[in-house]
Design a protein around this motif. Structure first.
Motif, mmCIF file in Angstrom:
data_model
loop_
_atom_site.group_PDB
_atom_site.id
_atom_site.type_symbol
_atom_site.label_atom_id
_atom_site.label_comp_id
_atom_site.label_asym_id
_atom_site.label_seq_id
_atom_site.Cartn_x
_atom_site.Cartn_y
_atom_site.Cartn_z
ATOM 1 N N ASP A 158 -30.517 -21.186 10.606
ATOM 2 C CA ASP A 158 -30.184 -22.116 9.528
ATOM 3 C C ASP A 158 -31.222 -21.993 8.418
ATOM 4 O OD1 ASP A 158 -28.074 -23.239 11.127
ATOM 5 O OD2 ASP A 158 -29.610 -24.364 12.238
ATOM 6 N N PHE A 159 -30.760 -22.081 7.200
ATOM 7 C CA PHE A 159 -31.645 -21.941 6.048
ATOM 8 C C PHE A 159 -32.583 -23.133 5.957
ATOM 9 C CE2 PHE A 159 -32.182 -22.094 1.239
ATOM 10 C CZ PHE A 159 -33.152 -21.101 1.236
ATOM 11 N N ASP A 160 -33.885 -22.865 5.945
ATOM 12 C CA ASP A 160 -34.907 -23.907 5.813
ATOM 13 C C ASP A 160 -35.292 -23.993 4.343
ATOM 14 O OD1 ASP A 160 -37.164 -25.502 5.782
ATOM 15 O OD2 ASP A 160 -38.064 -24.621 7.577
ATOM 16 N N ILE A 161 -34.558 -24.811 3.609
ATOM 17 C CA ILE A 161 -34.749 -24.868 2.163
ATOM 18 C C ILE A 161 -36.110 -25.444 1.800
ATOM 19 C CG2 ILE A 161 -33.602 -27.127 1.947
ATOM 20 C CD1 ILE A 161 -32.533 -26.116 -0.782
ATOM 21 N N THR A 163 -39.104 -25.268 3.452
ATOM 22 C CA THR A 163 -40.163 -24.270 3.605
ATOM 23 C C THR A 163 -39.986 -23.126 2.616
ATOM 24 O OG1 THR A 163 -40.287 -24.826 5.961
ATOM 25 C CG2 THR A 163 -41.369 -22.803 5.260
ATOM 26 N N SER A 164 -38.742 -22.779 2.325
ATOM 27 C CA SER A 164 -38.471 -21.701 1.363
ATOM 28 C C SER A 164 -38.983 -22.069 -0.026
ATOM 29 C CB SER A 164 -36.971 -21.409 1.311
ATOM 30 O OG SER A 164 -36.498 -20.935 2.554
ATOM 31 N N LEU A 165 -38.725 -23.308 -0.440
ATOM 32 C CA LEU A 165 -39.187 -23.754 -1.758
ATOM 33 C C LEU A 165 -40.708 -23.873 -1.797
ATOM 34 C CD1 LEU A 165 -36.526 -26.496 -2.611
ATOM 35 C CD2 LEU A 165 -36.755 -24.228 -3.661
ATOM 36 N N LYS A 166 -41.305 -24.282 -0.695
ATOM 37 C CA LYS A 166 -42.759 -24.433 -0.641
ATOM 38 C C LYS A 166 -43.489 -23.100 -0.733
ATOM 39 C CE LYS A 166 -43.692 -28.732 1.893
ATOM 40 N NZ LYS A 166 -44.283 -29.287 3.140
ATOM 41 N N THR A 167 -42.897 -22.074 -0.157
ATOM 42 C CA THR A 167 -43.604 -20.792 -0.037
ATOM 43 C C THR A 167 -43.094 -19.695 -0.960
ATOM 44 O OG1 THR A 167 -42.146 -19.997 1.733
ATOM 45 C CG2 THR A 167 -44.066 -21.309 2.390
ATOM 46 N N GLY A 168 -41.879 -19.849 -1.500
ATOM 47 C CA GLY A 168 -41.308 -18.784 -2.315
ATOM 48 C C GLY A 168 -40.765 -17.638 -1.501
ATOM 49 N N ASN A 169 -40.538 -17.886 -0.197
ATOM 50 C CA ASN A 169 -39.968 -16.877 0.697
ATOM 51 C C ASN A 169 -38.706 -17.434 1.331
ATOM 52 O OD1 ASN A 169 -42.206 -14.592 1.128
ATOM 53 N ND2 ASN A 169 -43.242 -16.575 1.003
ATOM 54 N N LEU A 170 -37.746 -16.555 1.641
ATOM 55 C CA LEU A 170 -36.546 -17.005 2.332
ATOM 56 C C LEU A 170 -36.884 -17.243 3.800
ATOM 57 C CD1 LEU A 170 -33.711 -14.737 0.854
ATOM 58 C CD2 LEU A 170 -34.409 -17.034 0.159
ATOM 59 N N VAL A 171 -36.729 -18.498 4.243
ATOM 60 C CA VAL A 171 -37.108 -18.876 5.598
ATOM 61 C C VAL A 171 -35.912 -19.502 6.306
ATOM 62 C CG1 VAL A 171 -38.689 -20.232 7.033
ATOM 63 C CG2 VAL A 171 -39.479 -19.293 4.840
ATOM 64 N N PHE A 172 -35.644 -19.055 7.526
ATOM 65 C CA PHE A 172 -34.569 -19.580 8.356
ATOM 66 C C PHE A 172 -35.158 -20.040 9.685
ATOM 67 C CE2 PHE A 172 -32.529 -16.884 5.312
ATOM 68 C CZ PHE A 172 -31.250 -17.383 5.131
ATOM 69 N N SER A 173 -34.456 -20.975 10.346
ATOM 70 C CA SER A 173 -34.913 -21.448 11.653
ATOM 71 C C SER A 173 -33.776 -21.365 12.662
ATOM 72 C CB SER A 173 -35.406 -22.892 11.557
ATOM 73 O OG SER A 173 -34.336 -23.774 11.284
ATOM 74 N N THR A 174 -34.149 -21.309 13.926
ATOM 75 C CA THR A 174 -33.161 -21.190 14.995
ATOM 76 C C THR A 174 -33.652 -21.932 16.234
ATOM 77 O OG1 THR A 174 -31.977 -19.613 16.418
ATOM 78 C CG2 THR A 174 -34.206 -19.026 15.760
ATOM 79 N N ASN A 175 -32.753 -22.220 17.151
ATOM 80 C CA ASN A 175 -33.119 -22.820 18.432
ATOM 81 C C ASN A 175 -33.370 -21.757 19.499
ATOM 82 O OD1 ASN A 175 -33.055 -25.585 17.765
ATOM 83 N ND2 ASN A 175 -30.830 -25.616 17.909
#
Length: 283
Positions: A158-161, A163-175
């Motif tokens: 799932d897109f972690d918007i 963390t992505s906005l905080k770091t400027g990197n595309l970040v996703f998370s999963t279970n």
């Protein structure tokens, strides 16, 4: 063929010397690696009447400047690891973009200040100072391999918007842990297991900072892309049309090869330079 042997020689040194990595060793590798690869690229892209030695030395010293800036960007990310502040993350990202722009320009045998870029995920924003007549100053480009990796990661998490906005990197998370890792950088895209991220190293920011260093390491090899400039120039469609929108991210493949040469990173952290560097700047 000579540049291939030089690359393998550098990787073998990194493999032997990566244990107990210090900041002194890290800055040495960043400066020497950037300088050598930039010098080789500049020699490949030398102008018609330019002496080979002149082109190589020009790339060498400009690449050393870029490598120093790149090291600085990695050092700044420690601030994000310790505080979680987006100020550190974005400052680091912009400084890293400046450093890799300098090394790429050096490898292309152009003045280090003429072209600047910023990568966000699979996209590249490129700005040219004093463009030639008929050329644009600003370009928006897509990196094909990075796009493919991002699509793959998007199907896994799932897109972690935030963390992505905080770091400027595309970040996703999963279970589900990606390949039994707590987190993994798929070249320019980060995927982490949200069920395991707390308690590893110190906290989430340390894990994300670790993966951001891996993202930076992909661009440590951005000079490789410039080695193909003259090949592209032989095809008018590729050079004048396709490359206005596409940026061939061959450096991604080079990074993966270098990473595997220095160890798989899972069972031999002590001999893998790239993992040791990521640990150094994220703890």
């Amino acid at each position: 063929m000579i540049r291939v042997y030089l690359m393998l020689f550098l990787f073998s040194i990194i493999k032997v010397s990566s244990q107990d990595l210090s900041h002194g060793k890290a800055i040495t590798y960043n400066v020497i690696g950037s300088s050598l690869f930039s010098g080789i690229g500049s020699a490949i892209n030398k102008k018609e009447n330019e002496k080979l030695g002149h082109a190589f030395l020009k790339g060498l010293w400009q690449g050393a400047i870029g490598g120093t800036v790149i090291y600085g960007s990695k050092n700044i990310i420690q601030g994000y690891a310790n505080t979680g502040s987006p100020l550190f993350a974005w400052s680091s990202k912009l400084v890293n973009a400046a450093g890799t722009s300098i090394t790429e320009n050096a490898a292309s045998n152009i003045d280090f200040w003429k072209r600047w870029h910023l990568n966000i995920g699979f996209t590249r924003f490129e700005y040219h100072l004093n463009p030639k007549k008929g050329e644009r100053a600003f370009y928006f480009k897509v990196m094909p391999y990075a796009l493919g990796r991002t699509i793959y990661v998007a199907t896994k998490g799932d897109f972690d918007i935030n963390t992505s906005l905080k770091t400027g990197n595309l970040v996703f998370s999963t279970n589900t842990s990606p390949a039994n890792y707590v987190a993994f950088a798929y070249t320019y895209t980060i995927l982490y297991d949200r069920t395991k991220i707390d308690g590893v190293y110190n906290n989430k920011t340390n894990v994300i900072a670790h993966e951001i260093i891996h993202v930076y390491q992909v661009d440590d090899f951005i000079t490789i892309n410039s080695y193909f400039n003259k090949l592209y120039s032989k095809n008018t469609f590729v050079n004048d049309k396709l490359l206005n929108w596409i940026y061939p991210d061959i450096n991604s493949w080079t990074y993966i090869a270098a990473y595997n040469i220095t160890g798989d990173g899972k069972d031999d952290y002590d001999s893998n330079y790239f993992e040791q560097e990521a640990i150094l700047f994220s703890e």
